[in-house]
Structures are given as C-alpha cells and as structure tokens.
Design a protein around this motif. Sequence first.
Motif, PDB file in Angstrom:
ATOM      1  N   VAL A 149     -20.440  23.681  -4.423  1.00  0.00           N
ATOM      2  CA  VAL A 149     -19.627  24.256  -3.339  1.00  0.00           C
ATOM      3  C   VAL A 149     -18.473  23.331  -2.948  1.00  0.00           C
ATOM      4  O   VAL A 149     -17.499  23.774  -2.361  1.00  0.00           O
ATOM      5  CB  VAL A 149     -20.457  24.637  -2.087  1.00  0.00           C
ATOM      6  N   LEU A 150     -18.570  22.055  -3.293  1.00  0.00           N
ATOM      7  CA  LEU A 150     -17.501  21.091  -3.029  1.00  0.00           C
ATOM      8  C   LEU A 150     -16.460  21.070  -4.149  1.00  0.00           C
ATOM      9  O   LEU A 150     -15.380  20.520  -3.993  1.00  0.00           O
ATOM     10  CB  LEU A 150     -18.088  19.679  -2.876  1.00  0.00           C
ATOM     11  N   PHE A 151     -16.789  21.687  -5.258  1.00  0.00           N
ATOM     12  CA  PHE A 151     -15.972  21.638  -6.472  1.00  0.00           C
ATOM     13  C   PHE A 151     -14.913  22.734  -6.469  1.00  0.00           C
ATOM     14  O   PHE A 151     -15.198  23.898  -6.187  1.00  0.00           O
ATOM     15  CB  PHE A 151     -16.894  21.803  -7.691  1.00  0.00           C
ATOM     16  N   SER A 152     -13.684  22.361  -6.784  1.00  0.00           N
ATOM     17  CA  SER A 152     -12.592  23.326  -6.821  1.00  0.00           C
ATOM     18  C   SER A 152     -12.411  23.888  -8.225  1.00  0.00           C
ATOM     19  O   SER A 152     -12.057  23.163  -9.155  1.00  0.00           O
ATOM     20  CB  SER A 152     -11.283  22.673  -6.380  1.00  0.00           C
ATOM     21  N   LYS A 153     -12.648  25.178  -8.341  1.00  0.00           N
ATOM     22  CA  LYS A 153     -12.431  25.850  -9.626  1.00  0.00           C
ATOM     23  C   LYS A 153     -10.995  26.343  -9.743  1.00  0.00           C
ATOM     24  O   LYS A 153     -10.623  26.964 -10.720  1.00  0.00           O
ATOM     25  CB  LYS A 153     -13.427  27.001  -9.786  1.00  0.00           C
ATOM     26  N   ARG A 154     -10.180  26.037  -8.744  1.00  0.00           N
ATOM     27  CA  ARG A 154      -8.766  26.403  -8.774  1.00  0.00           C
ATOM     28  C   ARG A 154      -7.892  25.225  -9.212  1.00  0.00           C
ATOM     29  O   ARG A 154      -6.680  25.347  -9.316  1.00  0.00           O
ATOM     30  CB  ARG A 154      -8.346  26.888  -7.385  1.00  0.00           C
ATOM     31  N   SER A 155      -8.529  24.114  -9.465  1.00  0.00           N
ATOM     32  CA  SER A 155      -7.820  22.905  -9.884  1.00  0.00           C
ATOM     33  C   SER A 155      -7.120  23.110 -11.233  1.00  0.00           C
ATOM     34  O   SER A 155      -7.636  23.779 -12.125  1.00  0.00           O
ATOM     35  CB  SER A 155      -8.832  21.766  -9.982  1.00  0.00           C
ATOM     36  N   LYS A 156      -5.952  22.511 -11.348  1.00  0.00           N
ATOM     37  CA  LYS A 156      -5.191  22.586 -12.604  1.00  0.00           C
ATOM     38  C   LYS A 156      -6.004  21.970 -13.759  1.00  0.00           C
ATOM     39  O   LYS A 156      -6.046  22.511 -14.863  1.00  0.00           O
ATOM     40  CB  LYS A 156      -3.862  21.846 -12.419  1.00  0.00           C
ATOM     41  N   LEU A 157      -6.659  20.846 -13.473  1.00  0.00           N
ATOM     42  CA  LEU A 157      -7.459  20.186 -14.515  1.00  0.00           C
ATOM     43  C   LEU A 157      -8.632  21.054 -14.965  1.00  0.00           C
ATOM     44  O   LEU A 157      -9.028  21.006 -16.126  1.00  0.00           O
ATOM     45  CB  LEU A 157      -8.007  18.845 -13.995  1.00  0.00           C
ATOM     46  N   TYR A 158      -9.191  21.829 -14.045  1.00  0.00           N
ATOM     47  CA  TYR A 158     -10.305  22.727 -14.388  1.00  0.00           C
ATOM     48  C   TYR A 158      -9.869  23.676 -15.504  1.00  0.00           C
ATOM     49  O   TYR A 158     -10.593  23.887 -16.468  1.00  0.00           O
ATOM     50  CB  TYR A 158     -10.731  23.505 -13.146  1.00  0.00           C
ATOM     51  N   LYS A 159      -8.657  24.198 -15.362  1.00  0.00           N
ATOM     52  CA  LYS A 159      -8.121  25.113 -16.377  1.00  0.00           C
ATOM     53  C   LYS A 159      -7.740  24.357 -17.650  1.00  0.00           C
ATOM     54  O   LYS A 159      -8.048  24.781 -18.758  1.00  0.00           O
ATOM     55  CB  LYS A 159      -6.918  25.866 -15.800  1.00  0.00           C
TER      56      LYS A 159
END
Length: 115
Positions: A53-63
Amino acid sequence: MKKVYYLKTCSTCIRILKELNLPSDFILQDIKTEEITVKQLDEMKALAGSYEVLFSKRSKLYKEMDLKTQKLEERDYKHYILEHYTFLSRPVIIVDDKIFIGNSKAVVESVKEIL
C-alpha cells in the motif's frame, strides 16, 4: 509522531502541504535528500498494514522496469521503496497512530479532518 514524507520537487506534494497548512510541530522529510531508513519504512508498514500500500505503481521506474509483469511480494515492495524514493507513494502523512498515503482528494480530506 507528526511527520510528512514528501518530495520537495513534486508540485502535487507542495500543493497538498500548502493546502493542509500543517502546524509547526510536523517534521517534513524530503525523501530525495534524506533517504528513508529501514526503521522508518517498517514504522510506516506497521501503520499501513503492508509495504504494497506504500508502493507507487504510477512511478516512472515501475513502468520502465516492467514490474507490472512480475509477481511482486512484500519483500520486493520493501526492497524497491528502499532502493529508490520514487517507489514510495507520496506524500505519506503520519499523525500519531494514523497514516495517510498518497495524493487523492479523499486522503487529503481525511488529513484535514484529523487536524
């Protein structure tokens, strides 16, 4: 504890901080210049219930890292958040024993109510 984990270079974080007009007893930590420690992340997880829940799946690095195609587990979320500040969903606002994660309107309104 009254603390905000944010990015000084993030216009959304700055807008939210201005909107909240936090009292002076809040500690602000710019996670780009002052990295999150394992202890701090563990404290956030204890309040939030999981690292995911603390993790951003909208992060550029995620992509860029194509993480959405991988099956991530709690230890992976923790690892990535500690590895790079961009993986923390921002801002994270802690007021005593309550945690507010992200920048949605509902989250900001919840913080306003508790202040």
